[in-house]
Design a protein around this motif. Structure first.
Motif, PDB file in Angstrom:
ATOM      1  N   GLU A 166       0.827  -1.209   0.000  1.00  0.00           N
ATOM      2  CA  GLU A 166       0.000   0.000   0.000  1.00  0.00           C
ATOM      3  C   GLU A 166       0.862   1.260   0.000  1.00  0.00           C
ATOM      4  O   GLU A 166       0.581   2.223  -0.727  1.00  0.00           O
ATOM      5  N   GLU A 167       1.937   1.252   0.791  1.00  0.00           N
ATOM      6  CA  GLU A 167       2.823   2.416   0.834  1.00  0.00           C
ATOM      7  C   GLU A 167       3.559   2.585  -0.485  1.00  0.00           C
ATOM      8  O   GLU A 167       3.777   3.711  -0.945  1.00  0.00           O
ATOM      9  N   GLY A 168       3.947   1.468  -1.090  1.00  0.00           N
ATOM     10  CA  GLY A 168       4.604   1.553  -2.391  1.00  0.00           C
ATOM     11  C   GLY A 168       3.705   2.157  -3.447  1.00  0.00           C
ATOM     12  O   GLY A 168       4.162   2.962  -4.277  1.00  0.00           O
ATOM     13  N   ILE A 169       2.417   1.814  -3.411  1.00  0.00           N
ATOM     14  CA  ILE A 169       1.464   2.390  -4.362  1.00  0.00           C
ATOM     15  C   ILE A 169       1.293   3.881  -4.107  1.00  0.00           C
ATOM     16  O   ILE A 169       1.244   4.686  -5.046  1.00  0.00           O
ATOM     17  N   ARG A 170       1.241   4.271  -2.827  1.00  0.00           N
ATOM     18  CA  ARG A 170       1.089   5.693  -2.505  1.00  0.00           C
ATOM     19  C   ARG A 170       2.315   6.495  -2.937  1.00  0.00           C
ATOM     20  O   ARG A 170       2.200   7.653  -3.347  1.00  0.00           O
ATOM     21  N   GLN A 171       3.492   5.894  -2.842  1.00  0.00           N
ATOM     22  CA  GLN A 171       4.731   6.606  -3.160  1.00  0.00           C
ATOM     23  C   GLN A 171       5.130   6.480  -4.625  1.00  0.00           C
ATOM     24  O   GLN A 171       6.181   6.990  -5.011  1.00  0.00           O
ATOM     25  N   ALA A 172       4.313   5.803  -5.429  1.00  0.00           N
ATOM     26  CA  ALA A 172       4.680   5.541  -6.824  1.00  0.00           C
ATOM     27  C   ALA A 172       5.033   6.801  -7.616  1.00  0.00           C
ATOM     28  O   ALA A 172       6.035   6.827  -8.343  1.00  0.00           O
ATOM     29  N   PRO A 173       4.251   7.885  -7.509  1.00  0.00           N
ATOM     30  CA  PRO A 173       4.633   9.088  -8.267  1.00  0.00           C
ATOM     31  C   PRO A 173       6.000   9.637  -7.873  1.00  0.00           C
ATOM     32  O   PRO A 173       6.763  10.097  -8.732  1.00  0.00           O
ATOM     33  N   LEU A 174       6.332   9.588  -6.583  1.00  0.00           N
ATOM     34  CA  LEU A 174       7.630  10.081  -6.116  1.00  0.00           C
ATOM     35  C   LEU A 174       8.753   9.125  -6.479  1.00  0.00           C
ATOM     36  O   LEU A 174       9.874   9.553  -6.782  1.00  0.00           O
ATOM     37  N   GLY A 212       9.168   7.377  -9.084  1.00  0.00           N
ATOM     38  CA  GLY A 212       9.542   7.355 -10.490  1.00  0.00           C
ATOM     39  C   GLY A 212      10.906   7.962 -10.753  1.00  0.00           C
ATOM     40  O   GLY A 212      11.758   7.353 -11.403  1.00  0.00           O
ATOM     41  N   LYS A 213      11.141   9.176 -10.248  1.00  0.00           N
ATOM     42  CA  LYS A 213      12.420   9.838 -10.510  1.00  0.00           C
ATOM     43  C   LYS A 213      13.565   9.132  -9.807  1.00  0.00           C
ATOM     44  O   LYS A 213      14.692   9.068 -10.328  1.00  0.00           O
ATOM     45  N   HIS A 214      13.302   8.584  -8.622  1.00  0.00           N
ATOM     46  CA  HIS A 214      14.351   7.873  -7.901  1.00  0.00           C
ATOM     47  C   HIS A 214      14.763   6.596  -8.638  1.00  0.00           C
ATOM     48  O   HIS A 214      15.959   6.310  -8.801  1.00  0.00           O
ATOM     49  N   VAL A 215      13.785   5.839  -9.096  1.00  0.00           N
ATOM     50  CA  VAL A 215      14.080   4.588  -9.794  1.00  0.00           C
ATOM     51  C   VAL A 215      14.795   4.860 -11.114  1.00  0.00           C
ATOM     52  O   VAL A 215      15.766   4.172 -11.470  1.00  0.00           O
ATOM     53  N   SER A 216      14.325   5.854 -11.863  1.00  0.00           N
ATOM     54  CA  SER A 216      14.940   6.148 -13.160  1.00  0.00           C
ATOM     55  C   SER A 216      16.398   6.569 -13.000  1.00  0.00           C
ATOM     56  O   SER A 216      17.260   6.177 -13.801  1.00  0.00           O
ATOM     57  N   PHE A 217      16.702   7.328 -11.950  1.00  0.00           N
ATOM     58  CA  PHE A 217      18.087   7.739 -11.728  1.00  0.00           C
ATOM     59  C   PHE A 217      18.960   6.537 -11.374  1.00  0.00           C
ATOM     60  O   PHE A 217      20.051   6.363 -11.921  1.00  0.00           O
ATOM     61  N   THR A 218      18.463   5.693 -10.467  1.00  0.00           N
ATOM     62  CA  THR A 218      19.234   4.512 -10.079  1.00  0.00           C
ATOM     63  C   THR A 218      19.448   3.583 -11.259  1.00  0.00           C
ATOM     64  O   THR A 218      20.551   3.039 -11.441  1.00  0.00           O
ATOM     65  N   VAL A 219      18.416   3.384 -12.068  1.00  0.00           N
ATOM     66  CA  VAL A 219      18.552   2.509 -13.235  1.00  0.00           C
ATOM     67  C   VAL A 219      19.582   3.057 -14.209  1.00  0.00           C
ATOM     68  O   VAL A 219      20.419   2.308 -14.748  1.00  0.00           O
ATOM     69  N   SER A 220      19.559   4.352 -14.444  1.00  0.00           N
ATOM     70  CA  SER A 220      20.479   4.944 -15.420  1.00  0.00           C
ATOM     71  C   SER A 220      21.935   4.806 -14.985  1.00  0.00           C
ATOM     72  O   SER A 220      22.789   4.390 -15.773  1.00  0.00           O
ATOM     73  N   ILE A 221      22.234   5.130 -13.723  1.00  0.00           N
ATOM     74  CA  ILE A 221      23.641   5.025 -13.293  1.00  0.00           C
ATOM     75  C   ILE A 221      24.048   3.559 -13.142  1.00  0.00           C
ATOM     76  O   ILE A 221      25.216   3.212 -13.373  1.00  0.00           O
ATOM     77  N   ILE A 267      17.149   5.545  -5.420  1.00  0.00           N
ATOM     78  CA  ILE A 267      16.544   4.668  -4.417  1.00  0.00           C
ATOM     79  C   ILE A 267      17.296   4.756  -3.100  1.00  0.00           C
ATOM     80  O   ILE A 267      16.699   4.682  -2.023  1.00  0.00           O
ATOM     81  N   GLY A 268      18.623   4.917  -3.173  1.00  0.00           N
ATOM     82  CA  GLY A 268      19.408   5.055  -1.946  1.00  0.00           C
ATOM     83  C   GLY A 268      19.011   6.275  -1.143  1.00  0.00           C
ATOM     84  O   GLY A 268      18.931   6.226   0.090  1.00  0.00           O
ATOM     85  N   VAL A 269      18.769   7.382  -1.829  1.00  0.00           N
ATOM     86  CA  VAL A 269      18.337   8.605  -1.149  1.00  0.00           C
ATOM     87  C   VAL A 269      16.947   8.410  -0.543  1.00  0.00           C
ATOM     88  O   VAL A 269      16.690   8.814   0.599  1.00  0.00           O
ATOM     89  N   PHE A 270      16.044   7.790  -1.289  1.00  0.00           N
ATOM     90  CA  PHE A 270      14.707   7.494  -0.769  1.00  0.00           C
ATOM     91  C   PHE A 270      14.793   6.638   0.494  1.00  0.00           C
ATOM     92  O   PHE A 270      14.074   6.864   1.470  1.00  0.00           O
ATOM     93  N   MET A 271      15.703   5.664   0.491  1.00  0.00           N
ATOM     94  CA  MET A 271      15.870   4.790   1.656  1.00  0.00           C
ATOM     95  C   MET A 271      16.398   5.568   2.863  1.00  0.00           C
ATOM     96  O   MET A 271      15.930   5.378   3.992  1.00  0.00           O
ATOM     97  N   LEU A 272      17.366   6.457   2.637  1.00  0.00           N
ATOM     98  CA  LEU A 272      17.917   7.249   3.739  1.00  0.00           C
ATOM     99  C   LEU A 272      16.858   8.169   4.348  1.00  0.00           C
ATOM    100  O   LEU A 272      16.778   8.315   5.574  1.00  0.00           O
ATOM    101  N   THR A 319       9.616   2.572   8.300  1.00  0.00           N
ATOM    102  CA  THR A 319      10.130   1.240   7.971  1.00  0.00           C
ATOM    103  C   THR A 319       9.455   0.681   6.732  1.00  0.00           C
ATOM    104  O   THR A 319      10.082  -0.052   5.956  1.00  0.00           O
ATOM    105  N   ASP A 320       8.187   1.007   6.527  1.00  0.00           N
ATOM    106  CA  ASP A 320       7.490   0.503   5.347  1.00  0.00           C
ATOM    107  C   ASP A 320       8.134   1.020   4.066  1.00  0.00           C
ATOM    108  O   ASP A 320       8.271   0.275   3.083  1.00  0.00           O
ATOM    109  N   ARG A 321       8.582   2.283   4.077  1.00  0.00           N
ATOM    110  CA  ARG A 321       9.235   2.831   2.889  1.00  0.00           C
ATOM    111  C   ARG A 321      10.620   2.219   2.683  1.00  0.00           C
ATOM    112  O   ARG A 321      11.066   2.068   1.537  1.00  0.00           O
ATOM    113  N   VAL A 322      11.293   1.895   3.781  1.00  0.00           N
ATOM    114  CA  VAL A 322      12.580   1.208   3.653  1.00  0.00           C
ATOM    115  C   VAL A 322      12.377  -0.131   2.952  1.00  0.00           C
ATOM    116  O   VAL A 322      13.151  -0.510   2.063  1.00  0.00           O
TER     117      VAL A 322
END
Length: 253
Positions: free
Chosen positions: A45-53, A55-64, A204-209, A217-220
């Motif tokens: 549920e938290e992942g679905i709520r955070q999906a818009p945010l 996006g940019k974190h995942v795309s950056f991690t995937v690219s590097i 994703i690392g920044v999102f985790m921090l 903890t759910d977002r971690v």
């Protein structure tokens, strides 16, 4: 091929579903606070709520990750070829490569930030350092063990050293090279996350921090799930590439 992958994949999939079910039931039954250990459904549920945010974190991690993985893999294969082809190089440098792996990446990363700043370069160096060694070791092992009968035959008909390398040793080493690539693929995403921990404004690392600092903890767990999924996707892409590229397996007997 898809049917074969499904046959191999359903047992661990069922096991993962069973573990998640036990996790959900255990947390619910014990009444564990969400800040300590959230239930899987809460994480979803938290992942679905955070999906818009996210996006940019995942795309950056995937690219590097993809860029660092490509550089590290190419560098690893190049180093393996040089150590194999140039006389004396393996004896001189291979032990140093092994010793270099005793330095934890998390300890070396701050130095890279000091030397190269907080831009893209130190992050790529971190991922490259994580990825190149498995490819180097696997490729070097494959290059050093071609088919002995074919090797003697090519020497008997007058094949030059370069012809032995391109016609026999390198093709024969491809299964080993892909084994190293699969190991590096599983490491590369975590290498990118470690690089983001040490200096970035997205990923994703920044999102985790940020989630850790606010005791979310759910977002971690959402971040951990994304890391696992990205690693599996990259691993699967390497497996498919291997199936398309290596249509034979060397006879080890």
């Amino acid at each position: 091929m898809i049917r074969s992958l499904w046959k191999k994949g359903w047992p661990p999939l069922l096991t993962a579903i069973l573990l998640l079910l036990l996790w959900q039931l255990g947390v619910t039954w014990a009444g564990t606070p969400a800040w300590r250990l959230p239930a899987p459904l809460q994480i979803v549920e938290e992942g679905i709520r955070q999906a818009p945010l996210l996006g940019k974190h995942v795309s950056f991690t995937v690219s590097i990750t993809l860029l660092g993985f490509a550089i590290g893999s190419a560098l690893g294969l190049l180093i393996a070829c040089l150590l194999h082809v140039i006389p004396g190089m393996k004896a001189a440098f291979y032990p140093l490569l092994v010793l270099s792996q005793n330095v934890p990446t998390i300890a070396l990363a701050p130095l890279l930030m000091i030397w190269f700043g907080f831009g893209l370069l130190p992050k790529l160096i971190v991922i490259t350092l994580v990825c190149f060694f498995p490819v180097t070791v696997a490729a070097l092992g494959g290059l050093s063990n071609p088919d002995p009968g074919m090797h003697r035959y090519l020497e008997m008909i007058g094949a030059r050293r370069s012809q032995l390398f391109w016609k026999l040793e390198l093709p024969y080493a491809l299964p080993s090279v892909f084994s190293g690539l699969k190991i590096s693929a599983t490491y590369s995403v975590m290498g990118g996350v470690i690089a983001e921990w040490l200096g970035s404004d997205k990923g994703i690392g920044v999102f985790m921090l940020l989630a850790k600092s606010s005791f979310r903890t759910d977002r971690v767990f959402v971040a951990i799930f994304l890391i696992v999924v990205l690693s599996l996707l990259l691993f699967g892409a390497i497996v498919l590439l291997e199936k398309w590229t290596v249509r034979w397996k060397p006879d080890k007997h």
